[in-house]
Design a protein around this motif. Sequence first.
Motif, mmCIF file in Angstrom:
data_model
loop_
_atom_site.group_PDB
_atom_site.id
_atom_site.type_symbol
_atom_site.label_atom_id
_atom_site.label_comp_id
_atom_site.label_asym_id
_atom_site.label_seq_id
_atom_site.Cartn_x
_atom_site.Cartn_y
_atom_site.Cartn_z
ATOM 1 N N VAL A 261 0.835 -1.205 0.000
ATOM 2 C CA VAL A 261 0.000 0.000 0.000
ATOM 3 C C VAL A 261 0.870 1.255 0.000
ATOM 4 N N SER A 262 1.916 1.248 0.822
ATOM 5 C CA SER A 262 2.810 2.407 0.894
ATOM 6 C C SER A 262 3.500 2.641 -0.442
ATOM 7 N N LEU A 263 3.948 1.558 -1.075
ATOM 8 C CA LEU A 263 4.618 1.674 -2.378
ATOM 9 C C LEU A 263 3.671 2.241 -3.426
ATOM 10 N N THR A 264 2.462 1.707 -3.476
ATOM 11 C CA THR A 264 1.478 2.187 -4.451
ATOM 12 C C THR A 264 1.169 3.663 -4.239
ATOM 13 N N GLU A 280 11.159 14.593 -13.135
ATOM 14 C CA GLU A 280 11.012 13.161 -13.342
ATOM 15 C C GLU A 280 11.673 12.427 -12.176
ATOM 16 N N VAL A 281 10.987 11.418 -11.640
ATOM 17 C CA VAL A 281 11.543 10.656 -10.526
ATOM 18 C C VAL A 281 11.560 9.184 -10.874
ATOM 19 N N SER A 282 12.466 8.468 -10.229
ATOM 20 C CA SER A 282 12.628 7.035 -10.455
ATOM 21 C C SER A 282 11.828 6.266 -9.413
ATOM 22 N N SER A 283 11.019 5.305 -9.876
ATOM 23 C CA SER A 283 10.239 4.488 -8.942
ATOM 24 C C SER A 283 11.149 3.699 -8.014
ATOM 25 N N ASN A 284 12.255 3.171 -8.557
ATOM 26 C CA ASN A 284 13.171 2.404 -7.712
ATOM 27 C C ASN A 284 13.851 3.293 -6.677
ATOM 28 N N GLN A 285 14.176 4.534 -7.039
ATOM 29 C CA GLN A 285 14.757 5.452 -6.056
ATOM 30 C C GLN A 285 13.714 5.860 -5.021
ATOM 31 N N GLU A 286 12.447 5.959 -5.440
ATOM 32 C CA GLU A 286 11.384 6.244 -4.472
ATOM 33 C C GLU A 286 11.309 5.129 -3.433
ATOM 34 N N MET A 287 11.496 3.882 -3.879
ATOM 35 C CA MET A 287 11.476 2.776 -2.925
ATOM 36 C C MET A 287 12.636 2.882 -1.941
ATOM 37 N N ILE A 288 13.807 3.332 -2.427
ATOM 38 C CA ILE A 288 14.933 3.553 -1.517
ATOM 39 C C ILE A 288 14.563 4.638 -0.505
ATOM 40 N N GLY A 289 13.947 5.733 -0.996
ATOM 41 C CA GLY A 289 13.573 6.826 -0.110
ATOM 42 C C GLY A 289 12.576 6.408 0.948
ATOM 43 N N VAL A 305 5.546 4.336 7.631
ATOM 44 C CA VAL A 305 5.083 5.606 7.066
ATOM 45 C C VAL A 305 4.839 5.461 5.566
ATOM 46 N N SER A 306 4.185 6.457 5.045
ATOM 47 C CA SER A 306 3.924 6.514 3.607
ATOM 48 C C SER A 306 3.902 7.971 3.184
#
Length: 566
Positions: A261-264, A280-289, A305-306
């Motif tokens: 849910v947090s990832l989505t 532009e942002v990277s989905s994989n970098q968002e997961m790191i963040g 958190v989300s």
Amino acid sequence: MPGLDVPSTYQRAWFGNDVVAGVVLATLLVPQGMAYAELAGLPTITGLYTTILCLFAYAVFGPSRILVLGPDSALGPMIAATVLPLVASGGDPQKAVALASLLALMVGLFMVLASVAKLGFIADLISKPTMLGYMNGLAITILVGQLPKLFGFKVSSGSFIGDLVAFIGGVAGGETVVAAAAVGLAGILLILALERWLPKVPAVLVMVVLAIVAATIFDLAARGVSLVGELPRGFPPFTIPKVEITDIPLMFVGALGIALVSLTDTISNSASFAARSGQEVSSNQEMIGIGAANLAAGFFQGFPVSTSGSRTAVAERSGSKSQLTGVTGAVLVLLMLVLLPGLFRNLPQPALAAVVITASLSLADIPATVHLWRQSKSEVSLSLAAFLGVAFLGVLPGIGIAVGLSILNIFRRAWWPYETVIGRVPGEEGFHDVNFHPDAKHLPGLVIYRWDAPVFFANVKPFRDNIRQLARAEPKPRWILLAAEPITDVDTTAADVLIDLDRELNAQGTSLVFAELKHRVRAKIELYGLKQEIDPHHFYPTIDAAVEAYVAQTGAQWSAGEVAGD
């Protein structure tokens, strides 16, 4: 660590905007952090610890310049559903905090590992209709769960139906604290009114300040209204949560659901706000963040958190230009804990319930559900199933149902794809679906069939049965021409079935013919040996070429007025 590059690219003109936006943001972070901590079944102070750490961590590891993370209304019930069943009877706040902290560490680890494996696509596992139903179910679950606190009493059923029945019973039994209900209901009305007519005014802050003033002037504590009380001074030390090994399996399941849910939520919010700012942002970098934010919170008595769309919007409207906004907000919250821990001593608990309830209303999207009903009845049924799963089975089973329904919907579309017969339409180029063009013309003895999906082990039998049914039509077709352009793949099981089907049709005097096979699919067919079994002259580059060959072989003619190329 994208945050380390900020100093070299930061513009001085941004500083004033970022600091002002951070101050405005802090006024929202405190009451929401406290409210969402209670929603998760945890002490209010943990919401502030979580807020501070996740903002610092995301500022270093997150790719977005503006995204605001923190405790979230959508995750609160999931955390409670995971943690509270493991807490000792009677409630043990310290164990609850330890479990929630471990949950944050697990979510953070899942996020980082998913980023390393480049699994950002996992966020797409929940379709929009099922996520819509899940959020609607979550909204009503949160609302009903907060009603007893809003009216000044407690229930302990742990389920939507149980909470609803207990609330009605409590009101009917005279348990309502009138002063508490007045504060809570007035708080809801005030927040909704300000958000509707004065959107630039910090509605939650205004309501919280007025509630504290009312509690002080009218001595609401003496009238039976529960207050937050003084918060612990200072900041928690680095802590490794200690839990029993037997608690790990349920924690693992809960962490997976929360991570999904947090990832989505994070990827969708990140993409939305990035598009508005031209970033532009990277989905994989968002997961790191988001992973780093959860790990930081977990080591300092925080919880998962989300992203917060509402807090990010507040920051954006206030002029935020970079993550300095979030850092400013975190510093101000930290200073409050160190210097002014009694600032929210007289905040009524019903006011926090009002904050949570108004947040839950923003989770629900009734207009989108109505629009979906008009668009697709079948997808509304998926949304309704997800809604009922959350409301009647619980939050964690609800997210499992949402994911399961989304995956089943994928299989349904591949298993029972759209298929049709196509023909010539007078005055139009090409060949067209007879379902939309009932007047389409056909050459005698020729059926042109289209299957809009790959042919593989799960759907090859329906595919075969449909062609068998076409072959049994009267008069019997001489050719069944497969318009194969939509077929993107064929597996070995399907290849074997096609060979058997070709033999079966040949024995009945009908030929199975292919047109417009993609090069990749044709290469697979050759590898499987299909071209050695099926007449190589039964493969054509286009439908027109196949039709011309059929006309040349059979002498069949289109009906009067139907000339090739009309």
